[in-house]
Design a protein around this motif. Structure first.
Motif, PDB file in Angstrom:
ATOM      1  N   SER A 150       0.963  -1.068   0.423  1.00 64.03           N
ATOM      2  CA  SER A 150       0.078   0.057  -0.007  1.00 64.03           C
ATOM      3  C   SER A 150       0.847   1.338  -0.096  1.00 64.03           C
ATOM      4  CB  SER A 150      -1.086  -0.046   1.105  1.00 64.03           C
ATOM      5  OG  SER A 150      -0.201   0.148   2.369  1.00 64.03           O
ATOM      6  N   GLY A 151       0.138   2.129  -0.205  1.00 67.33           N
ATOM      7  CA  GLY A 151       1.119   3.732  -0.251  1.00 67.33           C
ATOM      8  C   GLY A 151       1.397   4.089   1.238  1.00 67.33           C
ATOM      9  N   PHE A 152       0.468   3.566   2.306  1.00 61.94           N
ATOM     10  CA  PHE A 152       0.639   3.790   3.601  1.00 61.94           C
ATOM     11  C   PHE A 152       2.024   3.032   3.728  1.00 61.94           C
ATOM     12  CE2 PHE A 152       0.539   2.166   7.799  1.00 61.94           C
ATOM     13  CZ  PHE A 152       0.424   3.212   8.711  1.00 61.94           C
ATOM     14  N   GLY A 153       1.867   1.688   3.303  1.00 61.51           N
ATOM     15  CA  GLY A 153       3.072   0.870   3.965  1.00 61.51           C
ATOM     16  C   GLY A 153       4.403   1.416   3.148  1.00 61.51           C
ATOM     17  N   LYS A 154       4.351   1.908   1.988  1.00 60.96           N
ATOM     18  CA  LYS A 154       5.559   2.070   1.166  1.00 60.96           C
ATOM     19  C   LYS A 154       6.389   3.157   1.774  1.00 60.96           C
ATOM     20  CE  LYS A 154       4.749   0.049  -3.023  1.00 60.96           C
ATOM     21  NZ  LYS A 154       4.544   0.441  -4.650  1.00 60.96           N
ATOM     22  N   ILE A 155       5.683   4.098   2.633  1.00 58.17           N
ATOM     23  CA  ILE A 155       6.168   5.257   3.382  1.00 58.17           C
ATOM     24  C   ILE A 155       6.309   4.884   4.742  1.00 58.17           C
ATOM     25  CG2 ILE A 155       5.591   7.779   3.970  1.00 58.17           C
ATOM     26  CD1 ILE A 155       6.279   7.322   0.928  1.00 58.17           C
ATOM     27  N   ALA A 156       5.248   4.403   5.535  1.00 56.18           N
ATOM     28  CA  ALA A 156       5.277   4.268   6.885  1.00 56.18           C
ATOM     29  C   ALA A 156       6.470   2.981   7.301  1.00 56.18           C
ATOM     30  CB  ALA A 156       3.908   3.921   7.686  1.00 56.18           C
ATOM     31  N   ASP A 157       6.503   2.006   6.430  1.00 54.87           N
ATOM     32  CA  ASP A 157       7.578   0.989   6.823  1.00 54.87           C
ATOM     33  C   ASP A 157       8.890   1.618   6.640  1.00 54.87           C
ATOM     34  OD1 ASP A 157       8.061  -1.810   7.238  1.00 54.87           O
ATOM     35  OD2 ASP A 157       9.163  -1.322   5.264  1.00 54.87           O
ATOM     36  N   PRO A 158       9.435   2.303   5.971  1.00 55.12           N
ATOM     37  CA  PRO A 158      10.697   2.685   6.126  1.00 55.12           C
ATOM     38  C   PRO A 158      10.820   3.657   7.103  1.00 55.12           C
ATOM     39  CG  PRO A 158       9.957   3.100   3.844  1.00 55.12           C
ATOM     40  CD  PRO A 158       8.811   2.471   4.784  1.00 55.12           C
ATOM     41  N   LEU A 159       9.548   4.592   7.227  1.00 59.96           N
ATOM     42  CA  LEU A 159       9.702   5.589   8.371  1.00 59.96           C
ATOM     43  C   LEU A 159       9.841   5.069   9.620  1.00 59.96           C
ATOM     44  CD1 LEU A 159       9.434   8.592   9.246  1.00 59.96           C
ATOM     45  CD2 LEU A 159       7.088   8.487   8.955  1.00 59.96           C
ATOM     46  N   ALA A 160       9.122   3.967   9.923  1.00 61.14           N
ATOM     47  CA  ALA A 160       9.106   3.408  11.255  1.00 61.14           C
ATOM     48  C   ALA A 160      10.614   2.660  11.613  1.00 61.14           C
ATOM     49  CB  ALA A 160       8.058   2.120  11.209  1.00 61.14           C
ATOM     50  N   ASP A 161      11.158   2.058  10.607  1.00 63.10           N
ATOM     51  CA  ASP A 161      12.499   1.766  10.556  1.00 63.10           C
ATOM     52  C   ASP A 161      13.568   2.740  11.072  1.00 63.10           C
ATOM     53  OD1 ASP A 161      11.601  -0.848  10.076  1.00 63.10           O
ATOM     54  OD2 ASP A 161      11.921  -0.623   7.895  1.00 63.10           O
ATOM     55  N   ARG A 162      13.341   4.004  10.243  1.00 62.86           N
ATOM     56  CA  ARG A 162      14.321   4.958  10.639  1.00 62.86           C
ATOM     57  C   ARG A 162      14.220   5.695  11.807  1.00 62.86           C
ATOM     58  NH1 ARG A 162      16.061   2.832   7.250  1.00 62.86           N
ATOM     59  NH2 ARG A 162      17.663   2.610   8.841  1.00 62.86           N
ATOM     60  N   LEU A 163      12.846   5.522  12.242  1.00 60.92           N
ATOM     61  CA  LEU A 163      12.761   6.441  13.549  1.00 60.92           C
ATOM     62  C   LEU A 163      13.195   5.475  14.732  1.00 60.92           C
ATOM     63  CD1 LEU A 163       9.161   7.756  13.132  1.00 60.92           C
ATOM     64  CD2 LEU A 163      11.284   9.099  13.485  1.00 60.92           C
TER      65      LEU A 163
END
Length: 186
Positions: A72-85
């Motif tokens: 999903s669009g959400f997952g494509k942004i939120a997944d790497p963001l969660a990792d980075r954070l």
């Protein structure tokens, strides 16, 4: 029974599981922060367990999203963001505890730059896709930071693994910049 499933469809009711795992990683951030800040010198098996579990969910959510074709669009942004954070938080907390050198803060700095510039690049035609060096850097950083959390101060090998992860992160950054130069329209 995962192996018997159709590779293109999520089992009924589980299509949002990858996004739920990403959200769980985001919700783990304050829990992890409290555990590490209450530890003595950044040494905490509980913190390493929370951090390690978060790293494992990163692997599981991406695998399931691709396997079930529920990216999903959400997952494509939120997944790497969660990792980075999560990785940035671990680096900052371990630096504050005296377990990582000041230069280690290059990781959260890189992530701030990437997170800040990504929306602008997306608006100008950039297609965000995590590259292989970025994936490898994330795995190595998760492993090294978990090792720093559960080993004693002065243990050198987790730092060597961390520096290898930093090197991979720098390579990934270079690849992202090259890709952006090709794709971003002024």
């Amino acid at each position: 029974m995962l192996g018997a499933m159709d590779d293109h469809h999520a089992p009924r009711g589980l299509g949002q599981l990858p996004n739920a795992l990403t959200l769980a990683r985001l919700f783990a951030l304050p829990v992890f922060a409290v555990i590490v800040t209450r530890s003595v010198g950044g040494h905490t098996l509980w913190g390493a367990a929370v951090f390690g579990a978060a790293g494992i969910t990163d692997q599981i959510d991406g695998y399931l999203a691709r396997r079930w074709n529920v990216e999903s669009g959400f997952g494509k942004i939120a997944d790497p963001l969660a990792d980075r954070l999560l990785i940035a938080l671990a680096v900052v907390l371990l630096w504050h505890a005296g377990r990582l050198p000041l230069l280690g803060l290059a990781i959260p700095l890189r992530d701030i730059v990437l997170v800040g510039l990504t929306p602008f690049a997306l608006k100008r035609g950039y297609r965000f896709e995590v590259n292989n060096a970025g994936k490898a850097a994330t795995w190595v950083l998760y492993a090294s930071l978990a090792a720093v959390l559960c080993t004693g101060s002065g243990t050198a090998w987790p730092l060597w693994v961390f520096w290898f992860g930093v090197l991979l992160a720098v390579v990934a950054l270079g690849q992202y910049v090259q890709k952006a130069r090709r794709e971003v329209h002024a």
